[in-house]
Write an enzyme that holds these catalytic residues in place. Structure first.
Site, PDB file in Angstrom:
ATOM      1  N   HIS A 137      42.930  40.252  45.633  1.00 42.13           N
ATOM      2  CA  HIS A 137      43.497  38.953  45.262  1.00 42.13           C
ATOM      3  C   HIS A 137      44.570  38.481  46.239  1.00 42.13           C
ATOM      4  CE1 HIS A 137      42.336  39.717  40.773  1.00 42.13           C
ATOM      5  NE2 HIS A 137      41.292  39.431  41.535  1.00 42.13           N
ATOM      6  N   LYS A 373      39.751  46.461  37.434  1.00 43.89           N
ATOM      7  CA  LYS A 373      39.053  45.683  38.464  1.00 43.89           C
ATOM      8  C   LYS A 373      39.842  45.648  39.760  1.00 43.89           C
ATOM      9  CE  LYS A 373      38.237  41.935  35.866  1.00 43.89           C
ATOM     10  NZ  LYS A 373      38.585  42.269  34.471  1.00 43.89           N
ATOM     11  N   PHE A 374      40.906  46.425  39.843  1.00 46.16           N
ATOM     12  CA  PHE A 374      41.599  46.735  41.101  1.00 46.16           C
ATOM     13  C   PHE A 374      42.084  45.495  41.855  1.00 46.16           C
ATOM     14  CE2 PHE A 374      37.754  49.590  40.695  1.00 46.16           C
ATOM     15  CZ  PHE A 374      38.372  50.480  39.845  1.00 46.16           C
ATOM     16  N   CYS A 375      42.496  44.467  41.129  1.00 46.65           N
ATOM     17  CA  CYS A 375      42.946  43.217  41.751  1.00 46.65           C
ATOM     18  C   CYS A 375      41.884  42.673  42.707  1.00 46.65           C
ATOM     19  CB  CYS A 375      44.272  43.406  42.482  1.00 46.65           C
ATOM     20  SG  CYS A 375      45.638  43.846  41.401  1.00 46.65           S
ATOM     21  N   ALA A 376      40.626  42.881  42.336  1.00 48.38           N
ATOM     22  CA  ALA A 376      39.495  42.363  43.114  1.00 48.38           C
ATOM     23  C   ALA A 376      38.405  41.967  42.121  1.00 48.38           C
ATOM     24  CB  ALA A 376      38.993  43.410  44.095  1.00 48.38           C
TER      25      ALA A 376
END
Length: 430
Positions: A137, A373-376
């Site tokens: 992100h 979601k791992f900032c993705a």
């Protein structure tokens, strides 16, 4: 300290001069954590991609700087002069670590996100940014005007998509891409993408946050315009990051923060610094963070990349082979199992939300992993939906697909890897 023999030999070294390379210790390697039943077990930290532990030499460098800690660029006293010298030496050390050009700016920030947002504020008017939906992100969100590209099916498609998109854009343009995915660990063809960007008169920003803890970076050799990375992923968790690259855009932009240090004169009209480093580092900077970041760079350089990469590749191969042997566990990958990657692997488990898996691994086995979601978000959603993993739906606050991520680094042992594999085997057989 763990010891590996270096496979890299200088041309002028004799056999007698070849010494074992020492890999520095990480703080917390002896951490004990409680598990179900009240036992204490050694912690298996497999969450390096979120934040890496502190290297012992980094902690020592900060401790050494504290007694003389003082203001920077503002005092004639000995402590202030010494602190200023250490801060500016840190800038030179980080520049050398990244393989920067002699005239590149090295601007200290809070982290990769801060560095990326700083560059977004420095773009020439009308700049269009091109970014893949596979990005973190921090690379997706800061741009005032952007074109987002779908996840490419293979590396060559990434190059072709960037080529076609950049060719169709008039005016200033910037290509933004990761060097190593924070979801899959896969390495991106950044040299080829830099070539394409320059062919169309564009610049390239590379998110190197997940790359620099695992591989040597050479900004000059790769012909990159800008790179950004964070100390907390590079074994220096003291709140510093960096933006490195060409001076002109930052030098011509409004200061990122307006205040002391960024200004030459306030006498009627304000005169800002022409030098982009003070121009965008207003206020008292994070001196200890910069010193820590430089100490991590020094420690990795002194160790040498060959022993680090060899041990990482051995452990990640063991981990991936173990995951592949467990029925119901699926590794997420954009470009297939044989594509080169760093020590990061994400996976789903049939019938179990990622949060549940992570909680069981922690509570029953003393293993730390990341879930979510791992900032993705767009990328994880793409990978999970492409695999038809209906079982992976849920587990996040918004109820959407999520995964588990295990990541390794200095301090990871074979026992940690084997414990995770054994725990997943137990979990999937219940």
């Amino acid at each position: 300290m763990t010891i590996f023999k270096s496979a890299h030999v200088q041309a002028d070294e004799t056999p007698a001069a070849i010494e074992e390379r020492r890999v520095p210790a990480v703080l917390g390697a002896d951490l004990k954590v409680p598990v179900k039943g009240g036992r204490l077990v050694s912690y298996a930290n497999l969450d390096y991609a979120a934040s890496a532990p502190c290297l012992a030499p980094v902690s020592a460098a900060v401790a050494a700087a504290l007694p003389a800690y003082s203001s920077v660029h503002r005092g004639a006293g000995y402590a202030s002069q010494l602190t200023t010298a250490r801060y500016e030496q840190a800038r030179h050390t980080v520049s050398a670590f990244a393989g920067a050009r002699p005239d590149d700016a090295v601007i200290f920030t809070r982290n990769t996100t801060d560095a990326t947002n700083l560059l977004a504020r420095c773009l020439p008017e009308g700049t269009t940014t091109v970014v893949f939906d596979t990005e973190h992100h921090a690379s997706l969100l800061p741009w005032p005007r952007s074109v987002r590209l779908a996840p490419p099916a293979f590396p060559g498609e990434a190059v072709r998509a960037a080529d076609a998109t950049l060719a169709a854009i008039d005016g200033p343009k910037l290509l933004v891409v990761t060097a190593a995915s924070n979801v899959t660990g896969e390495l991106w063809p950044i040299a080829a993408l830099a070539h394409i960007a320059h062919r169309h008169g564009a610049r390239i920003l590379v998110d190197a946050a997940q790359f620099v803890p695992h591989r040597r970076l050479n900004l000059t050799a790769l012909d990159l315009d800008y790179v950004a990375f964070s100390g907390h992923k590079l074994y220096a968790p003291f709140g510093a990051g960096v933006l490195i690259g060409r001076r002109d855009w930052p030098a011509e932009a409004e200061p990122y923060l307006k205040g002391g240090g960024a200004v030459r004169s306030v006498a009627g009209a304000v005169e800002w610094h022409d030098d982009p480093e003070p121009r965008h580092e207003a206020g008292t900077p994070n001196v200890l963070g910069a010193i820590a970041l430089a100490a991590a760079c020094d420690a990795l350089t002194a160790t040498g990349w060959t022993p680090l990469v060899r041990e990482e590749e051995r452990l990640i191969a063991r981990l991936r082979a173990g995951l592949a042997s467990i029925e119901g566990v699926r590794e997420l990958s954009l470009w297939g199992k044989d594509h080169p990657r760093v020590g990061i692997v994400s996976f789903t488990v049939d019938g179990r939300p990622a949060r549940e898996v992570a909680e069981v691994l922690s509570a029953e086995y003393g293993i730390g992993v990341r879930d979510g979601k791992f900032c993705a978000h767009p990328f994880v959603r793409h990978l999970v939906e492409r695999g038809g993993d209906e079982h992976a739906d849920g587990g996040c606050e918004d109820g959407t697909a999520s995964a588990v991520r295990a990541s390794i680094g200095i301090g990871t042992t074979q026992e940690h890897v084997d414990r995770l594999i054994g725990a997943l085997r137990d979990l999937t057989s219940r």
